[in-house]
Design an enzyme around this catalytic site. Structure first.
Site, mmCIF file in Angstrom:
data_model
loop_
_atom_site.group_PDB
_atom_site.id
_atom_site.type_symbol
_atom_site.label_atom_id
_atom_site.label_comp_id
_atom_site.label_asym_id
_atom_site.label_seq_id
_atom_site.Cartn_x
_atom_site.Cartn_y
_atom_site.Cartn_z
ATOM 1 N N ASP A 1 -3.680 10.004 -2.311
ATOM 2 C CA ASP A 1 -3.837 8.982 -1.273
ATOM 3 C C ASP A 1 -2.526 8.854 -0.479
ATOM 4 O OD1 ASP A 1 -5.122 6.859 0.058
ATOM 5 O OD2 ASP A 1 -4.393 5.366 -1.383
ATOM 6 N N HIS A 2 -2.597 8.879 0.838
ATOM 7 C CA HIS A 2 -1.424 8.700 1.716
ATOM 8 C C HIS A 2 -0.245 9.589 1.336
ATOM 9 C CE1 HIS A 2 -3.013 5.362 4.055
ATOM 10 N NE2 HIS A 2 -3.500 4.874 2.948
ATOM 11 N N GLY B 1 -4.267 -4.160 2.291
ATOM 12 C CA GLY B 1 -3.829 -5.409 1.676
ATOM 13 C C GLY B 1 -4.856 -6.523 1.732
ATOM 14 N N SER C 1 -11.066 -3.160 1.513
ATOM 15 C CA SER C 1 -11.340 -4.220 0.530
ATOM 16 C C SER C 1 -11.955 -5.426 1.218
ATOM 17 C CB SER C 1 -10.050 -4.622 -0.190
ATOM 18 O OG SER C 1 -9.776 -3.695 -1.221
ATOM 19 N N ASN D 1 -12.130 3.471 1.260
ATOM 20 C CA ASN D 1 -11.011 3.262 0.337
ATOM 21 C C ASN D 1 -10.871 1.802 -0.087
ATOM 22 O OD1 ASN D 1 -10.479 5.901 1.001
ATOM 23 N ND2 ASN D 1 -8.314 5.570 1.453
HETATM 24 P P1 13P Z 1 -7.288 -1.913 0.659
HETATM 25 O O1 13P Z 1 -5.883 -2.424 0.688
HETATM 26 O O2 13P Z 1 -8.128 -2.613 1.689
HETATM 27 O O3 13P Z 1 -7.910 -1.954 -0.678
HETATM 28 O O4 13P Z 1 -7.239 -0.375 1.143
HETATM 29 C C1 13P Z 1 -6.939 0.648 0.223
HETATM 30 C C2 13P Z 1 -6.635 1.938 0.898
HETATM 31 O O5 13P Z 1 -6.867 2.156 2.073
HETATM 32 C C3 13P Z 1 -6.048 2.987 0.057
HETATM 33 O O6 13P Z 1 -5.728 4.129 0.803
HETATM 34 O O1 G3H Z 2 -3.185 2.329 0.689
HETATM 35 C C1 G3H Z 2 -2.499 2.221 -0.330
HETATM 36 C C2 G3H Z 2 -3.109 1.906 -1.622
HETATM 37 O O2 G3H Z 2 -3.525 0.572 -1.679
HETATM 38 C C3 G3H Z 2 -2.190 2.287 -2.744
HETATM 39 O O3 G3H Z 2 -1.164 1.372 -2.895
HETATM 40 O O4 G3H Z 2 0.894 2.771 -2.750
HETATM 41 O O5 G3H Z 2 0.943 0.505 -3.851
HETATM 42 O O6 G3H Z 2 -0.220 2.424 -4.948
HETATM 43 P P1 G3H Z 2 0.204 1.803 -3.661
HETATM 44 ZN ZN ZN Z 3 -5.119 3.649 2.814
#
Ligand code: 13P
Ligand code: G3H
Ligand code: ZN
Length: 315
Positions: free
Chosen positions: A81-82, A180, A213, A253
């Site tokens: 992720d990211h 968030g 979320s 996500n």
């Molecule tokens: P939320 O913060 O809305 O749960 O999004 C998570 C997300 O995009 C992880 O890549």
């Molecule tokens: O988009 C990011 C996700 O919510 C993951 O968060 O980098 O704190 O693990 P994190």
């Molecule tokens: Zn994200």
């Protein structure tokens, strides 16, 4: 069974979206697998850079490999992720991830394309697929003028050129969400109109929605009643997931909502059991609540019930 997100998207496109859930530890992993099997849904496990360094990236790999043996029925992708470029190459080399996200969305358009292209070439050489991002996620405030707000969203025409030039396999688009617990300050909602335009420019191409979320208000109220301080938290209406799926969103996500479950369970449990200092009773409550939360999300996403058919397609 670990599969690529591409396989999952082929089965889901236009019908439902696959839940992509972040994990950091054993209890989340157990709750995730149980919830997806209870709801008979395929899913995506997401691992962020922060999760990789929380203990050691090998720990998460070990957890997932073990979960695969404990739950042989499960069908899922393992996704970075990211990722930045370096972390993408690390995950590609590891041979464990079936999918990586290169997030170069903060770079100018041409540099985002060039960076994504390099990762795509490295990933495809090993049968791994790539998610890229175009546009700027991050709360669009209610007082912001429409033209200013639109400038942060993904431009549909740019999206087409981006996909053609970068060779990415799926695209994360900015359509009004943010990461968030504090997404919207007022009555804003998902920009399904912008999503429809993107789909017109990129028919049949899998789109991804980050920051999805829902920040359920009853969850926030319970956290605050048990000593938390989360004022004004607000998220995405989960009844919008299915309309978004019809418009090409195949991956949604969700991380923050899982953190809220963790926070509510722990705050309430220790408020009600101040004498307790054992980690297993609370761990059991959390795993059960997390599984219930995941199954409910999969119902909203429409992925619930699709596991048997996806299993046939991928095996
Ligand atoms: P939320 O913060 O809305 O749960 O999004 C998570 C997300 O995009 C992880 O890549
Ligand atoms: O988009 C990011 C996700 O919510 C993951 O968060 O980098 O704190 O693990 P994190
Ligand atoms: Zn994200």
């Amino acid at each position: 069974m670990i599969v690529t997100t591409k396989k999952l998207f082929e089965a889901a496109y236009g019908k439902y979206a696959i839940g992509a859930y972040n994990i950091n530890n054993l209890e989340q992993t157990m709750g995730l697998f149980r919830g997806c099997l209870d709801s008979q849904a395929p899913f995506i496990i997401q691992i962020s850079k922060g999760a990789r360094s929380y203990t050691d990236s090998k720990m998460l790999e070990g957890l997932i490999r073990s979960a695969e043996q404990v739950f042989p029925e499960a069908v899922f992708a393992v996704h970075l992720d990211h990722g930045d470029e370096e972390t993408c190459y690390d995950c590609i080399k590891s041979g464990f991830y079936s999918s990586v996200m290169i997030d170069a969305s903060g770079l100018p358009f041409d540099q985002n394309i060039a960076t994504t292209r390099r990762v795509v070439e490295a990933a495809h050489a090993r049968g791994i697929v790539v998610e890229a991002e175009l546009g700027m996620l991050g709360g669009v405030e209610e007082h912001v003028a429409v033209s200013e707000a639109n400038a942060k969203l993904t431009d549909p025409n740019q999206a087409k050129a981006f996909v053609e030039r970068s060779g990415c396999d799926s695209l994360a688009v900015a359509i009004g969400t943010s990461h968030g617990a504090y997404k919207f300050s007022g009555s804003q909602a998902l920009r399904l109109d912008v999503l429809a335009e993107i789909q017109k420019c990129l028919p049949d191409f899998p789109l991804v929605m980050h920051g999805s979320s829902s920040v359920p208000q009853d969850e926030v109220a319970r956290i605050n009643a048990a000593g938390g301080q989360m004022k004004g938290a607000k998220g995405v209406d989960p009844t919008q997931f299915k309309p978004a799926a019809v418009l090409g969103v195949t991956k949604v996500n969700i991380d923050t909502d899982g953190r809220l479950v963790w926070t509510r369970v722990h705050r309430e449990y220790f408020k009600e059991h101040p004498e307790n200092f054992d980690l297993r009773p609370i761990g059991k409550v959390f795993m059960a609540e997390y599984a219930r939360f995941i199954a409910e999300k999969n119902n909203y996403l429409g992925s619930a019930g699709h596991l048997p058919e996806v299993r046939k397609i991928v095996s």
